[in-house]
Scaffold this motif. Sequence first.
Motif, PDB file in Angstrom:
ATOM      1  N   LEU A  32      46.556  38.641  26.628  1.00  0.00           N
ATOM      2  CA  LEU A  32      47.088  37.551  27.304  1.00  0.00           C
ATOM      3  C   LEU A  32      47.974  36.599  26.280  1.00  0.00           C
ATOM      4  N   ALA A  33      47.727  36.811  25.090  1.00  0.00           N
ATOM      5  CA  ALA A  33      48.763  36.233  24.281  1.00  0.00           C
ATOM      6  C   ALA A  33      50.117  36.863  24.538  1.00  0.00           C
ATOM      7  N   LYS A  34      50.415  38.148  24.890  1.00  0.00           N
ATOM      8  CA  LYS A  34      51.531  38.824  24.798  1.00  0.00           C
ATOM      9  C   LYS A  34      52.410  38.531  26.182  1.00  0.00           C
ATOM     10  N   CYS A  35      51.380  38.467  27.113  1.00  0.00           N
ATOM     11  CA  CYS A  35      51.799  38.216  28.552  1.00  0.00           C
ATOM     12  C   CYS A  35      50.924  37.703  29.557  1.00  0.00           C
ATOM     13  N   ASN A  36      51.114  37.074  30.582  1.00  0.00           N
ATOM     14  CA  ASN A  36      50.271  36.715  31.579  1.00  0.00           C
ATOM     15  C   ASN A  36      49.994  38.095  32.289  1.00  0.00           C
ATOM     16  N   VAL A  37      48.797  38.164  32.956  1.00  0.00           N
ATOM     17  CA  VAL A  37      48.344  39.219  33.758  1.00  0.00           C
ATOM     18  C   VAL A  37      48.020  39.102  35.002  1.00  0.00           C
ATOM     19  N   THR A  38      48.411  39.495  36.078  1.00  0.00           N
ATOM     20  CA  THR A  38      48.032  39.455  37.407  1.00  0.00           C
ATOM     21  C   THR A  38      47.128  40.624  37.840  1.00  0.00           C
ATOM     22  N   VAL A  39      45.963  40.576  38.167  1.00  0.00           N
ATOM     23  CA  VAL A  39      44.976  41.618  38.944  1.00  0.00           C
ATOM     24  C   VAL A  39      44.939  41.468  40.223  1.00  0.00           C
ATOM     25  N   GLU A  40      45.235  42.589  40.993  1.00  0.00           N
ATOM     26  CA  GLU A  40      45.295  42.269  42.507  1.00  0.00           C
ATOM     27  C   GLU A  40      43.969  42.993  42.747  1.00  0.00           C
ATOM     28  N   MET A  41      43.041  42.201  43.450  1.00  0.00           N
ATOM     29  CA  MET A  41      41.537  42.597  43.543  1.00  0.00           C
ATOM     30  C   MET A  41      41.345  43.338  44.925  1.00  0.00           C
ATOM     31  N   SER A  42      40.547  44.023  45.016  1.00  0.00           N
ATOM     32  CA  SER A  42      40.109  44.729  46.231  1.00  0.00           C
ATOM     33  C   SER A  42      38.435  44.770  46.224  1.00  0.00           C
ATOM     34  N   ASP A  43      38.074  44.711  47.409  1.00  0.00           N
ATOM     35  CA  ASP A  43      36.641  44.565  47.798  1.00  0.00           C
ATOM     36  C   ASP A  43      36.117  46.050  47.481  1.00  0.00           C
ATOM     37  N   TYR A  44      34.896  46.083  46.963  1.00  0.00           N
ATOM     38  CA  TYR A  44      33.960  47.310  46.541  1.00  0.00           C
ATOM     39  C   TYR A  44      32.506  47.255  47.160  1.00  0.00           C
ATOM     40  N   ALA A  45      32.227  47.975  47.883  1.00  0.00           N
ATOM     41  CA  ALA A  45      31.111  47.930  48.636  1.00  0.00           C
ATOM     42  C   ALA A  45      30.519  46.676  48.937  1.00  0.00           C
ATOM     43  N   HIS A  46      31.396  45.987  49.906  1.00  0.00           N
ATOM     44  CA  HIS A  46      31.200  44.470  50.378  1.00  0.00           C
ATOM     45  C   HIS A  46      30.547  43.507  49.301  1.00  0.00           C
ATOM     46  N   MET A  47      30.540  43.690  48.171  1.00  0.00           N
ATOM     47  CA  MET A  47      29.633  43.207  47.299  1.00  0.00           C
ATOM     48  C   MET A  47      30.180  42.523  45.886  1.00  0.00           C
ATOM     49  N   GLU A  48      31.417  43.378  45.567  1.00  0.00           N
ATOM     50  CA  GLU A  48      32.167  42.672  44.344  1.00  0.00           C
ATOM     51  C   GLU A  48      33.542  43.251  44.620  1.00  0.00           C
ATOM     52  N   LYS A  49      34.342  42.375  43.771  1.00  0.00           N
ATOM     53  CA  LYS A  49      35.837  42.595  43.450  1.00  0.00           C
ATOM     54  C   LYS A  49      36.122  43.391  42.472  1.00  0.00           C
ATOM     55  N   VAL A  50      37.101  44.738  42.533  1.00  0.00           N
ATOM     56  CA  VAL A  50      37.567  45.117  41.349  1.00  0.00           C
ATOM     57  C   VAL A  50      39.054  45.029  41.270  1.00  0.00           C
TER      58      VAL A  50
END
Length: 70
Positions: A32-50
């Motif tokens: 994160l010191a080198k660059c900003n990070v964007t994480v595109e999240m998707s649903d996994y098993a209707h109970m968590e995001k990955v």
Amino acid sequence: MERDTIKLYIGSKVFVAVLENNSSAMALKELLAKCNVTVEMSDYAHMEKVGTLGVDCREMMSGFKLILET
């Protein structure tokens, strides 16, 4: 002892994440010191995001843990 923190921007909200004191958290901090990070999240098993950081982080993320504080 002061803990390392990072800010997570999720939609219009900002969260502070407290980093654990381990090599995985420090590797994330270095990334994160080198660059900003964007994480595109998707649903996994209707109970968590990955999503991916866009780097090979198998070793880096071993034992990784974030504690979100609002």
